[in-house]
Design a protein around this motif. Structure first.
Motif, PDB file in Angstrom:
ATOM      1  N   TYR A 194      11.710  12.040 -19.502  1.00 20.95           N
ATOM      2  CA  TYR A 194      11.855  11.798 -18.102  1.00 20.95           C
ATOM      3  C   TYR A 194      13.067  11.472 -17.602  1.00 20.95           C
ATOM      4  CZ  TYR A 194      11.257  10.160 -13.315  1.00 20.95           C
ATOM      5  OH  TYR A 194      11.567   9.519 -11.873  1.00 20.95           O
ATOM      6  N   PHE A 195      13.516  10.208 -18.408  1.00 18.15           N
ATOM      7  CA  PHE A 195      14.722   9.441 -17.923  1.00 18.15           C
ATOM      8  C   PHE A 195      15.888  10.226 -18.435  1.00 18.15           C
ATOM      9  CE2 PHE A 195      12.143   5.493 -17.884  1.00 18.15           C
ATOM     10  CZ  PHE A 195      12.227   5.110 -16.424  1.00 18.15           C
ATOM     11  N   PHE A 196      15.897  10.954 -19.519  1.00 16.32           N
ATOM     12  CA  PHE A 196      17.001  11.706 -19.972  1.00 16.32           C
ATOM     13  C   PHE A 196      17.198  13.002 -18.893  1.00 16.32           C
ATOM     14  CE2 PHE A 196      18.909  15.206 -22.433  1.00 16.32           C
ATOM     15  CZ  PHE A 196      20.168  14.559 -22.679  1.00 16.32           C
ATOM     16  N   SER A 197      16.359  13.456 -18.419  1.00 18.56           N
ATOM     17  CA  SER A 197      16.407  14.598 -17.489  1.00 18.56           C
ATOM     18  C   SER A 197      16.927  14.115 -16.170  1.00 18.56           C
ATOM     19  CB  SER A 197      14.859  15.136 -17.221  1.00 18.56           C
ATOM     20  OG  SER A 197      14.607  15.653 -18.494  1.00 18.56           O
ATOM     21  N   TYR A 198      16.332  12.710 -15.646  1.00 16.03           N
ATOM     22  CA  TYR A 198      16.645  12.234 -14.605  1.00 16.03           C
ATOM     23  C   TYR A 198      18.265  11.813 -14.451  1.00 16.03           C
ATOM     24  CZ  TYR A 198      16.657   8.786 -10.560  1.00 16.03           C
ATOM     25  OH  TYR A 198      16.757   7.994  -9.483  1.00 16.03           O
ATOM     26  N   LEU A 200      20.577  13.500 -16.412  1.00 12.46           N
ATOM     27  CA  LEU A 200      21.430  14.695 -16.167  1.00 12.46           C
ATOM     28  C   LEU A 200      21.577  15.263 -14.887  1.00 12.46           C
ATOM     29  CD1 LEU A 200      20.331  16.664 -19.457  1.00 12.46           C
ATOM     30  CD2 LEU A 200      22.579  15.223 -18.997  1.00 12.46           C
ATOM     31  N   LYS A 201      20.328  15.088 -14.112  1.00 13.19           N
ATOM     32  CA  LYS A 201      19.993  15.542 -12.693  1.00 13.19           C
ATOM     33  C   LYS A 201      21.049  14.732 -11.720  1.00 13.19           C
ATOM     34  CE  LYS A 201      16.841  15.752  -8.906  1.00 13.19           C
ATOM     35  NZ  LYS A 201      17.187  14.606  -8.100  1.00 13.19           N
ATOM     36  N   ILE A 203      23.755  12.748 -12.629  1.00  8.76           N
ATOM     37  CA  ILE A 203      25.087  12.693 -12.930  1.00  8.76           C
ATOM     38  C   ILE A 203      25.942  13.901 -12.131  1.00  8.76           C
ATOM     39  CG2 ILE A 203      25.124  13.658 -15.333  1.00  8.76           C
ATOM     40  CD1 ILE A 203      27.071  11.517 -16.059  1.00  8.76           C
ATOM     41  N   GLN A 204      25.089  14.919 -12.111  1.00  5.69           N
ATOM     42  CA  GLN A 204      25.704  16.076 -11.781  1.00  5.69           C
ATOM     43  C   GLN A 204      26.154  15.896  -9.981  1.00  5.69           C
ATOM     44  OE1 GLN A 204      23.825  19.968 -13.020  1.00  5.69           O
ATOM     45  NE2 GLN A 204      22.501  18.602 -13.849  1.00  5.69           N
ATOM     46  N   GLN A 205      25.546  15.097  -9.649  1.00  7.18           N
ATOM     47  CA  GLN A 205      25.896  14.899  -8.152  1.00  7.18           C
ATOM     48  C   GLN A 205      27.363  14.246  -8.012  1.00  7.18           C
ATOM     49  OE1 GLN A 205      23.716  16.039  -6.200  1.00  7.18           O
ATOM     50  NE2 GLN A 205      22.254  16.372  -8.044  1.00  7.18           N
ATOM     51  N   LEU A 206      27.795  13.764  -9.123  1.00  9.66           N
ATOM     52  CA  LEU A 206      29.232  13.151  -9.053  1.00  9.66           C
ATOM     53  C   LEU A 206      30.334  14.061  -9.321  1.00  9.66           C
ATOM     54  CD1 LEU A 206      28.118   9.813 -11.371  1.00  9.66           C
ATOM     55  CD2 LEU A 206      28.289   9.936  -8.923  1.00  9.66           C
ATOM     56  N   LEU A 215      29.505  16.130 -18.930  1.00  8.81           N
ATOM     57  CA  LEU A 215      28.394  16.917 -18.789  1.00  8.81           C
ATOM     58  C   LEU A 215      28.856  18.214 -19.846  1.00  8.81           C
ATOM     59  CD1 LEU A 215      27.815  17.127 -14.933  1.00  8.81           C
ATOM     60  CD2 LEU A 215      26.166  16.306 -16.751  1.00  8.81           C
ATOM     61  N   PHE A 216      29.838  18.774 -19.885  1.00  6.51           N
ATOM     62  CA  PHE A 216      30.050  19.723 -20.928  1.00  6.51           C
ATOM     63  C   PHE A 216      30.028  19.383 -22.178  1.00  6.51           C
ATOM     64  CE2 PHE A 216      32.763  22.794 -23.212  1.00  6.51           C
ATOM     65  CZ  PHE A 216      32.796  23.958 -22.519  1.00  6.51           C
ATOM     66  N   LEU A 217      30.247  18.174 -22.777  1.00  2.00           N
ATOM     67  CA  LEU A 217      30.013  17.657 -23.894  1.00  2.00           C
ATOM     68  C   LEU A 217      28.530  17.712 -24.385  1.00  2.00           C
ATOM     69  CD1 LEU A 217      31.880  16.576 -26.169  1.00  2.00           C
ATOM     70  CD2 LEU A 217      31.312  14.248 -25.410  1.00  2.00           C
ATOM     71  N   ILE A 218      27.792  17.070 -23.280  1.00  2.00           N
ATOM     72  CA  ILE A 218      26.289  17.171 -23.683  1.00  2.00           C
ATOM     73  C   ILE A 218      25.600  18.436 -23.476  1.00  2.00           C
ATOM     74  CG2 ILE A 218      24.165  16.202 -22.431  1.00  2.00           C
ATOM     75  CD1 ILE A 218      25.718  14.013 -21.457  1.00  2.00           C
ATOM     76  N   ALA A 219      26.204  19.157 -22.694  1.00  2.00           N
ATOM     77  CA  ALA A 219      25.739  20.744 -22.495  1.00  2.00           C
ATOM     78  C   ALA A 219      25.890  21.375 -23.801  1.00  2.00           C
ATOM     79  CB  ALA A 219      26.184  21.405 -21.313  1.00  2.00           C
ATOM     80  N   SER A 220      26.848  21.193 -24.348  1.00  2.00           N
ATOM     81  CA  SER A 220      27.190  22.076 -25.513  1.00  2.00           C
ATOM     82  C   SER A 220      26.258  21.758 -26.837  1.00  2.00           C
ATOM     83  CB  SER A 220      28.597  21.972 -26.060  1.00  2.00           C
ATOM     84  OG  SER A 220      28.985  20.369 -26.257  1.00  2.00           O
TER      85      SER A 220
END
Length: 226
Positions: A194-198, A200-201, A203-206, A215-220
Motif C-alpha cells: 500500500y505505501f509503495f503504491s501510495y 508512486l501515485k 510522486i507523479q504529481q511532482l 520514476l523512469f528508473l523505478i519503472a524500468s
C-alpha cells in the motif's frame, strides 16, 4: 545515463554529453541481449518510446506501423541473442518466437512462490537491500559467495547447489522483498504494498527532470519484474 537522457531539456546540461550517454545506454542494452537479457532491452525500448512520444498524437495507421515494428524487434532480439548462444533458436516462426518471449516474462510469479518456501535468509542480504552497495565491505571479511548476502542467489543455492555453482539463477521479484521484510505476516506485507503504491501515485504529481528520471528508473525495474 537515464538521468542524463531525461535532463535533455535542461539548458545547463552539455548536449554532447547527453548524446554520448544516450548512445552508451543503447549499446549497453544491445550487449545485454548477447548475454540473454532480452527483457532489459525491451523495457528500455518501450520506456524510451513512451518518454519521447507520450505527448505525440499518432494516427491509426502509424499506431499499426509501430505495433508491427515492436513485433519485429521482439523477433529479431531472439536471433541476436542466439548468436552468442545465450538463447536457443529452434523455431523460425515469428509468432512462436514472440509468444515464447512474452511467456517467459511470467516466471516472476513462480519466483515469488519459490521465495515464500525458503526460510532463514541471510541477515547480510537484508542489509544489502536496505543499503545498496554495502556488499563491497563484505569482501574485506572474506564473504565473497553471493548466496551469503543476496536473496536471489540464496534462493538458487538452497534449491539446487550444483546449478548455483554452474552459474544458473532464478531472478527475483519486488513482491518477494516485501514478503521477506514482512516476515510472512500478511497484514504487514499488504501495508508495504500500500505505501509503495501510495508513494508512486503521489510522486507523479511532482514536476522536474530529476523526478521524471527517478520514476523512469523505478519503472524500468518494475517492468522487468512484472
Amino acid at each position: 545515463v537515464i538521468f542524463s537522457i531525461l535532463l535533455n531539456n535542461n539548458s545547463n546540461v552539455n548536449k554532447s554529453f547527453i548524446k554520448i550517454m544516450f548512445y552508451y545506454f543503447l549499446i549497453l542494452m544491445l550487449l545485454g541481449i548477447l548475454s540473454g537479457s532480452r527483457t532489459s532491452f525491451l523495457t528500455a525500448f518501450f520506456m524510451l518510446g513512451y518518454y519521447f512520444y507520450k505527448d505525440v498524437k499518432l494516427s491509426f495507421l502509424k499506431n499499426i506501423f509501430l505495433l508491427g515494428l515492436c513485433v519485429l524487434i521482439i523477433y529479431f532480439i531472439n536471433i541476436l541473442a542466439a548468436f552468442s548462444g545465450a538463447r536457443p533458436y529452434e523455431n523460425n516462426e515469428i509468432f512462436v518466437q514472440i509468444s515464447d518471449t512474452l511467456f517467459g516474462q511470467g516466471i516472476t510469479l513462480m519466483v515469488f512462490d519459490a521465495s515464500m518456501q525458503v526460510d532463514n535468509y541471510p541477515f547480510l542480504a537484508y542489509l544489502k537491500t536496505i543499503f545498496p552497495g554495502i556488499q563491497i565491505i563484505y569482501g574485506l571479511f572474506d564473504i565473497n559467495h553471493r548466496y551469503l548476502f543476496d536473496f536471489s542467489s540464496y534462493l538458487v543455492y538452497v534449491n539446487n547447489k550444483s546449478m548455483y555453482f554452474d552459474g544458473y539463477g532464478l531472478g527475483w521479484s519486488l513482491l518477494s522483498d516485501f514478503y521477506i521484510f514482512s516476515f510472512g505476516f500478511i497484514p504487514l506485507y499488504l501495508l508495504f504494498i500500500y505505501f509503495f503504491s501510495y508513494f508512486l501515485k503521489n510522486i507523479q504529481q511532482l514536476n522536474g527532470s530529476w523526478i521524471n528520471g527517478f520514476l523512469f528508473l523505478i519503472a524500468s525495474q518494475m517492468f522487468i519484474i512484472s
